[in-house]
Design a protein around this motif. Structure first.
Motif, short mmCIF file in Angstrom:
data_model
loop_
_atom_site.label_atom_id
_atom_site.label_comp_id
_atom_site.label_asym_id
_atom_site.label_seq_id
_atom_site.Cartn_x
_atom_site.Cartn_y
_atom_site.Cartn_z
N GLU A 65 2.18 2.21 11.02
CA GLU A 65 1.84 1.74 9.68
C GLU A 65 2.49 0.38 9.40
N ARG A 69 0.60 -3.06 8.45
CA ARG A 69 0.87 -3.71 7.16
C ARG A 69 1.33 -5.14 7.34
N LEU A 165 -4.48 -0.22 4.57
CA LEU A 165 -3.07 -0.39 4.24
C LEU A 165 -2.80 -1.73 3.57
N SER A 168 -3.08 -1.83 -0.12
CA SER A 168 -2.18 -0.92 -0.83
C SER A 168 -2.87 0.40 -1.15
N LYS A 169 -3.73 0.84 -0.23
CA LYS A 169 -4.40 2.13 -0.35
C LYS A 169 -3.91 3.04 0.77
N SER A 170 -3.96 4.33 0.52
CA SER A 170 -3.51 5.31 1.49
C SER A 170 -4.64 6.25 1.86
N THR A 171 -4.72 6.63 3.13
CA THR A 171 -5.77 7.51 3.62
C THR A 171 -5.38 8.97 3.42
N ARG A 209 -0.95 15.24 2.81
CA ARG A 209 -0.88 13.78 2.68
C ARG A 209 -0.77 13.37 1.21
N LEU A 213 2.35 11.43 -0.48
CA LEU A 213 2.17 10.22 -1.29
C LEU A 213 2.84 10.37 -2.64
N LYS A 217 5.66 8.25 -1.64
CA LYS A 217 4.79 7.06 -1.73
C LYS A 217 4.26 6.65 -0.37
N GLU A 218 4.29 7.57 0.61
CA GLU A 218 3.81 7.27 1.95
C GLU A 218 3.19 8.51 2.57
N PRO A 219 1.82 8.55 2.74
CA PRO A 219 1.18 9.71 3.34
C PRO A 219 1.33 9.68 4.86
#
Length: 224
Positions: A65, A69, A165, A168-171, A209, A213, A217-219
């Protein structure tokens, strides 16, 4: 499962064995596709990513990640390779973690179910939109159920191995739109493949996930 304190896997990256047999997702995803997809396609991304990173020990402690990023800050000579091969590795690892044998008829529960109803109106409306976005995507790529930092959900598609990423989006959930993921069984009927996907989704991992998050704040990836 990865302890969030320790973060995601680092160089040298390795191919994680699947927790089920290649034929375990039949009849929805065939065994031949699964084996080629995992052993050949995913392994190739890992091999190429490790080769690019080998002469750069200053990057060996970066998680996948973090590499993606900060891709635009990496040495120019490897920037595109990390974007392509690293994106392929991350996306495939997330994809495998979505999958579970015997999931037919199972629907999401907990916070995820509440968030889906809040942001899409219903589980049915969410599935319909996810399939539509994936079916309409031009060329190779991925379709995502994504969350922003506040936990708000949206459905996105991105080409090739472009990742979300940098946005600023998370899967939370991901499906592979590259032809190698479905062509042996479904030929050019991508929508049929996307509809069959619901029979193999591991909603527990997607819920995890979302919980990661919410709390960190991190999946993070769920497996090594």
């Amino acid at each position: 499962m990865i302890n969030p304190v320790n973060g995601s896997p680092k160089y040298p990256f390795t191919l994680t064995p699947l927790p089920f047999a290649y034929d375990a997702l039949e009849p929805f995803i065939d065994a031949t596709t699964m084996q080629i997809h995992h052993e050949k396609h995913h392994q190739a991304y890992i091999t190429n990513l490790n080769a690019a990173l080998e002469p750069h020990p200053e990057l060996h402690d970066f998680s996948i990640e973090k590499l993606l990023r900060q891709c635009n800050e990496l040495p120019v000579a490897i920037r595109q390779t990390v974007h392509d091969q690293g994106g392929g590795h991350l996306h495939h690892q997330l994809f495998w973690e979505n999958l579970k044998p015997g999931a037919t008829g199972v629907e999401p529960g907990g916070r995820l179910a509440q968030a889906i109803v809040r942001d899409f109106g219903s589980y049915f409306a969410f599935k319909k939109k996810f399939v539509e976005v994936g079916a309409k995507h031009f060329g190779s790529g991925w379709v995502f159920l994504a969350a922003d930092a506040s936990g708000r959900l949206e459905i996105l598609s991105r080409s090739d191995h472009d990742n979300i990423l940098l946005e600023s989006k998370s899967t939370l959930l991901i499906n592979d739109l590259w032809e190698h993921a479905y062509y042996l069984k479904y030929r050019n009927n991508r929508a049929d493949y996307l509809n069959a996907f619901w029979n193999v989704v591991d909603w527990d991992s997607v819920n995890q996930r979302l919980e990661n998050l919410r709390t960190t704040k991190e999946p993070l990836l769920l497996v090594r």
